[in-house]
Design an enzyme around this catalytic site. Structure first.
Site, short mmCIF file in Angstrom:
data_model
loop_
_atom_site.label_atom_id
_atom_site.label_comp_id
_atom_site.label_asym_id
_atom_site.label_seq_id
_atom_site.Cartn_x
_atom_site.Cartn_y
_atom_site.Cartn_z
N HIS A 383 40.75 4.71 51.62
CA HIS A 383 39.33 4.43 51.46
C HIS A 383 39.13 3.43 50.31
O HIS A 383 39.71 3.59 49.24
CB HIS A 383 38.56 5.72 51.14
CG HIS A 383 37.11 5.49 50.82
ND1 HIS A 383 36.56 5.79 49.59
CD2 HIS A 383 36.10 4.99 51.56
CE1 HIS A 383 35.28 5.49 49.59
NE2 HIS A 383 34.97 5.00 50.77
N SER A 384 38.36 2.38 50.57
CA SER A 384 38.01 1.39 49.56
C SER A 384 39.29 0.77 48.97
O SER A 384 40.11 0.23 49.70
CB SER A 384 37.15 2.06 48.48
OG SER A 384 36.64 1.12 47.58
N LEU A 385 39.47 0.87 47.66
CA LEU A 385 40.66 0.29 47.03
C LEU A 385 41.94 0.96 47.54
O LEU A 385 43.00 0.32 47.59
CB LEU A 385 40.56 0.42 45.52
CG LEU A 385 41.71 -0.17 44.70
CD1 LEU A 385 41.83 -1.67 44.91
CD2 LEU A 385 41.54 0.15 43.21
N SER A 387 42.66 1.64 50.53
CA SER A 387 43.11 0.94 51.72
C SER A 387 43.87 -0.34 51.35
O SER A 387 44.85 -0.70 52.00
CB SER A 387 41.91 0.60 52.61
OG SER A 387 41.04 -0.32 51.97
N PHE A 555 39.11 2.81 55.62
CA PHE A 555 37.70 3.19 55.57
C PHE A 555 37.00 2.32 54.53
O PHE A 555 37.41 2.29 53.37
CB PHE A 555 37.53 4.66 55.17
CG PHE A 555 38.06 5.65 56.18
CD1 PHE A 555 38.43 5.25 57.45
CD2 PHE A 555 38.16 6.99 55.85
CE1 PHE A 555 38.91 6.16 58.37
CE2 PHE A 555 38.63 7.91 56.76
CZ PHE A 555 39.02 7.50 58.03
#
Length: 761
Positions: A383-385, A387, A555
């Site tokens: 998720h976010s960083l 990923s 995500f």
């Protein structure tokens, strides 16, 4: 249906303050029936509180007393928050396992029972619940038989086990002798009155009441007492299937909190797991009944605590230079937003990547130990960083053939005239010579050490970095020592060359030269690998995962933005991760941090993302209405243009006298029909070709095996009113999104060949 902690059905407060003291310490107060605690037993009808009379109106006495039956216990665990304490029940299966261990185990021996999908271990004798896969303080476990609820309580709370046992003994005497309306007094001041089998009340002592109450009726307000978990309103969660089909590791983004409720990655993953279990029960019900489908296990991967822990000391360094004003905002910035800058730092980027990889490998090994029968695949979610971390990590994985080739050819090299002592002396680190020699480390073994190895020896961060940097620069093979970068096959940068007249590459440049350029991380941790433009990417030593992921789910991912900033304009369609063959980029349409991937692969076509279906098998109503209005406007536009085209053609038609003569066998009406039919056919053909042009068959490369990569969630109706208002929430919505969970399950079980049961509403 499984419930996550904190949902309805739990117990929201702690048990009353009751001292665990035997009520029969005074022999003169004890009865002869098994040492039960009853000081005085007498009718107490006139002593009941006025506030408790309403309870009598709802209860009727049984005409014939039922024989005594032993109460069936149920096991609960305590969950403590900052401002509340709640008691939550185990599933029926877990409670039965704990009860069996309690009854069969020896009192002097500790018995450990795995519960909640084997993510927790309960030490039965200790009455403690310990987390297996993450760090969490042990929580209390209780074998519950009696419960209470006060006027201000919304749920029933369990009594301590010794208090419950004394209530059960008194209840057994009352049922056996058929003597009710009796008073049971305790040395701590509590008084329990057994009016009848269905009405039992507890009165707090006057000294324990709130000093601010004003009336005697408020001081004597009783608590309702219930016997057995079946007599209270609590929902027992369903147990989880023992069979694990797939394992998924979930990596969080910036900061310690993952949603607007400031919950940790552990709590958010628990919610995501609960949603997946509910979807499996509804969308794969038949397969679960047939034993084809078990469950998917989701495990959290936490790297934030390692970065901001005492080992790095970065928080203390940042705090010394932080201004004192707007302290809360600055604390939020230091604890959350700075993670982005840390990842672009060569030193802390290495710490983050090492933590993520080592944590995933550790969890994978532990899971295999606890599930030796597991033979399924493994996937990763970021998720976010998180990923971006996984993207860089997967990009730098090596196949088995590359690893074997490297082991056979690349041997550590160093001149014979240099010793370990000379190196440490040159670095002014002579004090660590004894530490390294105690582990029999020489230059060959030191070249194989990682940062975590030296950390285990007690060497601080600064000296560790000096040693590793020196070893990599001086004692690795020549290509590393001179700063050359070895690129993975298919990931080479295009060589510099002349450009065309328009600034583009000349026609002789092959597609292989314009592929996704990403350097293998074998250079020093303080070097940067610069591309033809942009700030470049930090080149570090990327560790290898202990498995090959089946699918990578991103995500709310900023991968596309970071690749562009690094100078990457185009991803070659033939590029794929070395060890992972599937990739999904999932985002909310209002997520301010999310970026697309497909336009970097297919640059010439404006390709709309794939709309993720609603988990109930339909499109949201406001989106249907929007599409319908768009379709109506397009149809109206096409009809108007078609009418104008037909009218113009009739005006421009030649006079009748100038028309060609009618051929033999052809009437004038047939000719008019042909002339009228011609523009209509042209319009239909142009409309059909337009539709075909709108939906071309596009190949989006091999990053996801030729399938689509970008998938967009459907926004909620309230979110469509103001997209700016819900922007932050949109970036944190994935943990509770059933649509996202269903997409993961469908991708996982499609590879298992399991039929998806579409839900309609």
């Amino acid at each position: 249906m499984s419930r996550s902690p904190g949902e309805e059905g739990g117990l929201s407060e702690a048990a009353p303050n009751v001292r665990n003291q035997d009520l029969f310490d005074n022999p003169s107060q004890s009865s002869a029936t098994g040492g039960e605690t009853v000081e005085q037993v007498s009718p107490v009808v006139d002593e009941t509180s006025p506030c408790s009379t309403s309870s009598f109106e709802m209860l009727d006495m049984d005409p014939v007393p039922a024989p005594y039956q032993e109460v069936q216990p149920h096991w609960f665990f305590c969950r403590r928050a900052e401002d509340s304490t709640s008691w939550l029940p185990f599933s029926k299966e877990d409670s039965d396992k704990l009860e069996d261990a309690f009854n069969t185990g020896k009192k002097e021996e500790e018995v450990v029972v795995a519960v909640e999908g084997e993510r927790y271990d309960v030490h039965v004798k200790e009455r403690r619940r310990h987390a297996v896969y993450w760090e969490q303080a042990p929580t209390e476990v209780r074998r519950c038989t009696w419960f209470y609820k006060g006027d201000k309580d919304t749920r029933f709370l369990p009594y301590p086990e010794d208090f419950s046992q004394r209530l059960e003994d008194a209840y057994m005497i009352a049922v056996t002798l058929d003597e009710w309306k009796r008073k049971l007094e305790f040395p701590t001041g509590e008084t329990v009155i057994l009016h009848n089998p269905k009405l039992i009340m507890q009165y707090q002592p006057i000294g324990l009441q709130d000093e601010w109450v004003s009336s005697p009726s408020e001081q004597t307000r009783p608590r309702t007492v219930k016997r057995g978990v079946e007599s209270i309103s609590v929902e027992i969660p369903d147990g989880e299937p023992d069979q694990v089909d797939h394992l998924v590791f979930m990596v969080h983004g910036i900061g310690p909190a993952c949603d607007l409720r400031f919950r940790s990655i552990i709590q958010c993953v628990n919610d995501f797991r609960s949603a997946s279990l509910s979807l499996l029960a509804s969308h794969y019900k038949r397969a679960q009944q047939d034993g084809v489908v078990g469950r998917v296990e989701f495990l959290p991967v936490n790297w934030h605590s390692a970065l901001h822990g005492d080992a790095t000391g970065v928080d203390e360094d940042i705090q010394r230079i932080t201004l004192p004003s707007i302290s809360r905002l600055r604390h939020f910035t230091n604890d959350t937003l700075l993670d982005l800058f840390f990842y672009n730092s060569p030193t802390y980027c290495q710490t983050i990547v090492d933590t993520v990889a080592s944590e995933i490998n550790k969890l994978h090994t532990l899971f295999k130990q606890r599930h030796p029968e597991f033979s399924g695949a493994v996937s990763v979610v970021g998720h976010s960083l998180g990923s971006l971390i996984l993207f860089d990590l997967l990009t730098n994985q090596r196949t088995e053939s590359e690893i074997n080739k490297g082991m056979s050819s690349d041997e550590p090299f160093h001149p014979n005239c240099v010793t370990l002592e000379q190196i440490l002396t040159r670095l002014n680190l002579q004090q660590y010579l004894n530490t390294l020699q105690a582990e029999n480390l020489d230059l060959d073994s030191l070249a194989l050490c990682q940062d975590s190895d030296l950390k285990d020896l007690g060497i601080p961060l600064g000296p560790r970095k000096k040693i590793l940097n020196y070893v990599k620069r001086k004692w690795l093979p020549e290509d590393c020592r001179t700063g050359a970068v070895r690129l993975a096959p298919g990931l080479q940068n295009p060589p510099p060359g002349p450009s065309g007249p328009d600034g583009d590459q000349p026609s002789g440049v092959t597609a292989q030269q314009s592929q996704f350029h990403r350097a293998q991380s074998i250079t020093s941790a303080v070097d940067y690998e610069y591309f033809d433009m942009g700030i470049g990417q930090v080149s570090i030593d990327y560790p290898q995962l202990a498995f090959q992921p089946q699918t990578f789910f991103a995500f709310g991912s900023p991968i596309g933005m970071f690749l562009t900033v690094r100078g990457l304009k185009h991803i070659d369609p033939n590029y794929t991760f070395p060890t992972c063959k599937s990739f999904y980029n999932i985002y909310h349409p209002y997520d301010p941090v999310a970026y697309r991937i497909e336009p970097m692969i297919v640059r010439d076509v404006d390709l709309e993302p794939m709309l993720i279906p609603h988990h109930k098998g339909r499109k949201r109503m406001h989106l249907e209405l929007k599409d319908s209005l768009t379709r109506m406007s397009m149809d109206l536009k096409n009809n108007v243009l078609g009418s104008l085209r037909t009218a113009w053609q009739s005006f421009a038609r030649l006079p009748v006298a100038a028309l060609p003569p009618v051929e033999e066998g052809e009437t004038s009406m047939e000719r008019d029909l042909q002339e009228t039919r011609a523009p209509v056919c042209e319009e239909a053909e142009s409309s059909l070709s337009a539709e075909q042009a709108e939906q071309p068959e596009i190949k989006v490369g091999m990053l996801n095996g030729g399938r689509r990569i970008d998938f967009v969630l459907q926004e909620k109706p309230i979110e469509s009113f103001n997209e700016y208002l819900f922007a932050i929430q949109s970036h944190l919505c994935y943990w509770e999104s059933e649509d996202t969970a269903l997409l993961l399950l469908k991708e996982i079980y499609d590879k298992h060949g399991v039929v998806f049961e579409q839900q309609q509403q």
